[in-house]
Scaffold this motif. Sequence first.
Motif, PDB file in Angstrom:
ATOM      1  N   ILE A 196       0.846  -1.106   0.111  1.00 12.89           N
ATOM      2  CA  ILE A 196      -0.034  -0.008  -0.096  1.00 12.89           C
ATOM      3  C   ILE A 196       0.967   1.179  -0.057  1.00 12.89           C
ATOM      4  O   ILE A 196       0.453   2.272  -0.492  1.00 12.89           O
ATOM      5  N   GLY A 197       1.917   1.029   0.501  1.00 14.77           N
ATOM      6  CA  GLY A 197       3.107   2.379   0.475  1.00 14.77           C
ATOM      7  C   GLY A 197       3.243   2.699  -0.804  1.00 14.77           C
ATOM      8  O   GLY A 197       3.241   3.909  -1.099  1.00 14.77           O
ATOM      9  N   PHE A 198       3.440   2.004  -1.831  1.00 10.66           N
ATOM     10  CA  PHE A 198       3.788   2.332  -3.056  1.00 10.66           C
ATOM     11  C   PHE A 198       2.620   2.580  -3.887  1.00 10.66           C
ATOM     12  O   PHE A 198       2.576   3.495  -4.833  1.00 10.66           O
ATOM     13  N   LEU A 199       1.639   2.003  -3.776  1.00  9.11           N
ATOM     14  CA  LEU A 199       0.221   2.308  -4.298  1.00  9.11           C
ATOM     15  C   LEU A 199      -0.206   3.571  -3.912  1.00  9.11           C
ATOM     16  O   LEU A 199      -0.603   4.438  -4.743  1.00  9.11           O
ATOM     17  N   MET A 200      -0.141   3.923  -2.811  1.00  9.89           N
ATOM     18  CA  MET A 200      -0.279   5.580  -2.305  1.00  9.89           C
ATOM     19  C   MET A 200       0.629   6.548  -2.900  1.00  9.89           C
ATOM     20  O   MET A 200       0.310   7.630  -3.159  1.00  9.89           O
ATOM     21  N   LEU A 201       1.927   6.137  -2.644  1.00 11.43           N
ATOM     22  CA  LEU A 201       2.818   7.139  -3.397  1.00 11.43           C
ATOM     23  C   LEU A 201       2.674   7.538  -4.829  1.00 11.43           C
ATOM     24  O   LEU A 201       2.800   8.438  -5.047  1.00 11.43           O
ATOM     25  N   ALA A 202       2.402   6.444  -5.524  1.00 12.02           N
ATOM     26  CA  ALA A 202       2.056   6.925  -6.971  1.00 12.02           C
ATOM     27  C   ALA A 202       0.777   7.464  -6.975  1.00 12.02           C
ATOM     28  O   ALA A 202       0.840   8.387  -7.631  1.00 12.02           O
ATOM     29  N   ALA A 203      -0.455   7.352  -6.305  1.00 10.59           N
ATOM     30  CA  ALA A 203      -1.524   7.974  -6.410  1.00 10.59           C
ATOM     31  C   ALA A 203      -1.470   9.467  -5.787  1.00 10.59           C
ATOM     32  O   ALA A 203      -1.749  10.374  -6.810  1.00 10.59           O
ATOM     33  N   LEU A 204      -0.684   9.594  -4.906  1.00  9.87           N
ATOM     34  CA  LEU A 204      -0.436  11.000  -4.271  1.00  9.87           C
ATOM     35  C   LEU A 204       0.508  11.881  -5.131  1.00  9.87           C
ATOM     36  O   LEU A 204       0.091  13.049  -5.374  1.00  9.87           O
ATOM     37  N   THR A 205       1.451  11.299  -5.774  1.00  8.37           N
ATOM     38  CA  THR A 205       2.273  12.034  -6.682  1.00  8.37           C
ATOM     39  C   THR A 205       1.477  12.340  -8.133  1.00  8.37           C
ATOM     40  O   THR A 205       1.525  13.378  -8.716  1.00  8.37           O
ATOM     41  N   ILE A 206       0.874  11.255  -8.483  1.00 12.87           N
ATOM     42  CA  ILE A 206      -0.189  11.551  -9.726  1.00 12.87           C
ATOM     43  C   ILE A 206      -1.022  12.802  -9.333  1.00 12.87           C
ATOM     44  O   ILE A 206      -1.451  13.432 -10.447  1.00 12.87           O
ATOM     45  N   ALA A 207      -1.775  12.685  -8.314  1.00 15.10           N
ATOM     46  CA  ALA A 207      -2.684  13.769  -7.865  1.00 15.10           C
ATOM     47  C   ALA A 207      -1.833  14.893  -7.761  1.00 15.10           C
ATOM     48  O   ALA A 207      -2.714  16.212  -7.548  1.00 15.10           O
ATOM     49  N   GLY A 208      -0.480  15.327  -7.713  1.00 13.23           N
ATOM     50  CA  GLY A 208       0.043  16.502  -7.686  1.00 13.23           C
ATOM     51  C   GLY A 208       1.033  16.830  -6.702  1.00 13.23           C
ATOM     52  O   GLY A 208       1.639  17.792  -6.359  1.00 13.23           O
ATOM     53  N   GLN A 209       1.032  15.840  -5.593  1.00 10.26           N
ATOM     54  CA  GLN A 209       2.030  15.936  -4.527  1.00 10.26           C
ATOM     55  C   GLN A 209       3.620  16.000  -4.870  1.00 10.26           C
ATOM     56  O   GLN A 209       3.588  15.113  -5.462  1.00 10.26           O
ATOM     57  N   GLN A 210       4.248  16.480  -4.401  1.00 11.31           N
ATOM     58  CA  GLN A 210       5.754  16.269  -4.632  1.00 11.31           C
ATOM     59  C   GLN A 210       6.121  15.033  -3.519  1.00 11.31           C
ATOM     60  O   GLN A 210       5.597  14.567  -2.541  1.00 11.31           O
ATOM     61  N   VAL A 211       7.388  14.178  -3.883  1.00 14.17           N
ATOM     62  CA  VAL A 211       7.639  13.149  -3.312  1.00 14.17           C
ATOM     63  C   VAL A 211       7.793  13.393  -1.827  1.00 14.17           C
ATOM     64  O   VAL A 211       7.205  12.420  -1.208  1.00 14.17           O
ATOM     65  N   ARG A 212       8.387  14.249  -1.316  1.00 19.68           N
ATOM     66  CA  ARG A 212       8.618  14.469   0.021  1.00 19.68           C
ATOM     67  C   ARG A 212       7.334  14.671   0.625  1.00 19.68           C
ATOM     68  O   ARG A 212       7.131  13.555   1.889  1.00 19.68           O
ATOM     69  N   THR A 213       6.457  15.379   0.389  1.00 24.95           N
ATOM     70  CA  THR A 213       5.185  15.352   0.915  1.00 24.95           C
ATOM     71  C   THR A 213       4.362  14.188   0.972  1.00 24.95           C
ATOM     72  O   THR A 213       3.834  13.829   1.818  1.00 24.95           O
ATOM     73  N   ALA A 214       4.323  13.547  -0.473  1.00 24.67           N
ATOM     74  CA  ALA A 214       3.537  12.442  -0.584  1.00 24.67           C
ATOM     75  C   ALA A 214       4.111  11.218   0.347  1.00 24.67           C
ATOM     76  O   ALA A 214       3.195  10.542   0.922  1.00 24.67           O
ATOM     77  N   ALA A 215       5.487  11.157   0.779  1.00 25.96           N
ATOM     78  CA  ALA A 215       5.926  10.168   1.525  1.00 25.96           C
ATOM     79  C   ALA A 215       5.435  10.246   2.795  1.00 25.96           C
ATOM     80  O   ALA A 215       4.990   9.350   3.585  1.00 25.96           O
ATOM     81  N   ALA A 216       5.386  11.600   3.453  1.00 29.83           N
ATOM     82  CA  ALA A 216       4.887  12.164   4.944  1.00 29.83           C
ATOM     83  C   ALA A 216       3.306  11.696   4.768  1.00 29.83           C
ATOM     84  O   ALA A 216       2.854  10.836   5.827  1.00 29.83           O
ATOM     85  N   THR A 217       2.658  11.951   3.772  1.00 31.74           N
ATOM     86  CA  THR A 217       1.077  11.949   3.910  1.00 31.74           C
ATOM     87  C   THR A 217       0.884  10.571   3.875  1.00 31.74           C
ATOM     88  O   THR A 217      -0.232  10.316   4.440  1.00 31.74           O
ATOM     89  N   LYS A 218       1.351   9.591   2.795  1.00 36.61           N
ATOM     90  CA  LYS A 218       1.199   8.333   2.957  1.00 36.61           C
ATOM     91  C   LYS A 218       1.399   7.650   4.170  1.00 36.61           C
ATOM     92  O   LYS A 218       0.600   6.350   4.370  1.00 36.61           O
ATOM     93  N   ASN A 219       2.380   8.029   4.911  1.00 36.35           N
ATOM     94  CA  ASN A 219       2.581   7.423   6.351  1.00 36.35           C
ATOM     95  C   ASN A 219       1.413   7.732   7.220  1.00 36.35           C
ATOM     96  O   ASN A 219       1.243   6.821   7.919  1.00 36.35           O
ATOM     97  N   VAL A 220       0.865   8.774   7.135  1.00 36.19           N
ATOM     98  CA  VAL A 220      -0.327   8.923   8.124  1.00 36.19           C
ATOM     99  C   VAL A 220      -1.329   8.515   7.750  1.00 36.19           C
ATOM    100  O   VAL A 220      -2.013   7.965   8.494  1.00 36.19           O
ATOM    101  N   LEU A 221      -1.863   8.218   6.493  1.00 36.70           N
ATOM    102  CA  LEU A 221      -2.813   7.852   5.873  1.00 36.70           C
ATOM    103  C   LEU A 221      -2.871   6.162   6.101  1.00 36.70           C
ATOM    104  O   LEU A 221      -4.001   5.605   6.403  1.00 36.70           O
ATOM    105  N   ALA A 222      -1.655   5.404   5.836  1.00 39.17           N
ATOM    106  CA  ALA A 222      -1.366   4.066   6.144  1.00 39.17           C
ATOM    107  C   ALA A 222      -1.823   3.923   7.563  1.00 39.17           C
ATOM    108  O   ALA A 222      -2.323   2.815   8.044  1.00 39.17           O
ATOM    109  N   MET A 223      -1.388   4.723   8.553  1.00 43.11           N
ATOM    110  CA  MET A 223      -1.470   4.424   9.899  1.00 43.11           C
ATOM    111  C   MET A 223      -2.976   4.585  10.410  1.00 43.11           C
ATOM    112  O   MET A 223      -3.668   3.898  11.164  1.00 43.11           O
ATOM    113  N   ALA A 224      -3.776   5.696   9.649  1.00 38.98           N
ATOM    114  CA  ALA A 224      -5.029   5.462   9.817  1.00 38.98           C
ATOM    115  C   ALA A 224      -5.923   4.374   9.304  1.00 38.98           C
ATOM    116  O   ALA A 224      -6.690   3.835  10.203  1.00 38.98           O
TER     117      ALA A 224
END
Length: 254
Positions: A161-189
């Motif tokens: 799921i980490g890479f699935l979200m990283l792909a989705a978040l960056t395609i949605a327009g987030q920079q990689v650093r922001t996407a990495a932090a965002t997907k960690n919190v979303l995965a925790m949820a």
Amino acid sequence: MPPVPPLEIHIVLMVAAAGFLAGVQNALAGGGSFITFPALLLAGLNPLAANMTSTIALFPSQTTSAYAGRKLTGDVGPLTFKQMLLISAIGGIFGAILLLNTPPSFFARLVPWLVLFATSVFAWGSFRKKPLHAASSMPRWTLVLVQSCIAVYGGYFGGGIGFLMLAALTIAGQQVRTAAATKNVLAMAMNAAATLIFATSSLISWPAALALCVGGIAGGLCGGWLIHRLPEKVMRGFVVIVGAVLTVWMFSRT
């Protein structure tokens, strides 16, 4: 369904060692569940029990990672971060409920395909040459649908799921650093919702979960020390090898 039998001390120690390796792996590259899941299978748990026990055991280390990067999170295209968090939590609940209502025999037949899918996603995310940045963002409905599917999958199995979200978040327009932090919190949820539901199941092996948790925390600390000393691609390659071996092994058992 009968409760999981108690584990012998040498099995608990083996599981703790797996937790340590998973903690190091998660800190360096991700994919710790590829270590904890087969370790729990070797400890005698069925695939359903192993999946739920691994989710609960790895949750504390996921929480610390999410907390550490919370200030780097951001909104995702047309959706606010809080909306994404809510989608992730609700999807995790549905995925966990779906798993609890899946017969162990059916899940055992499904696991090889899930591991194959997760390993493929991990390998793609680890070794692709082109960055994940996108030129344009996703439409709102597409982003909601994609994140909902990822969240349900995260509550149900979660591998990759980490890479699935990283792909989705960056395609949605987030920079990689922001996407990495965002997907960690979303995965925790996602896993917080799943953990609350799984904790009521008699299939959970609490000695194994505790051993994994303690080993994972120690491994995370060690991984923090090693993160600047080992090549990341070496660790990612190790994850792919583990996933490939596990896939072959699981298919041979069905």
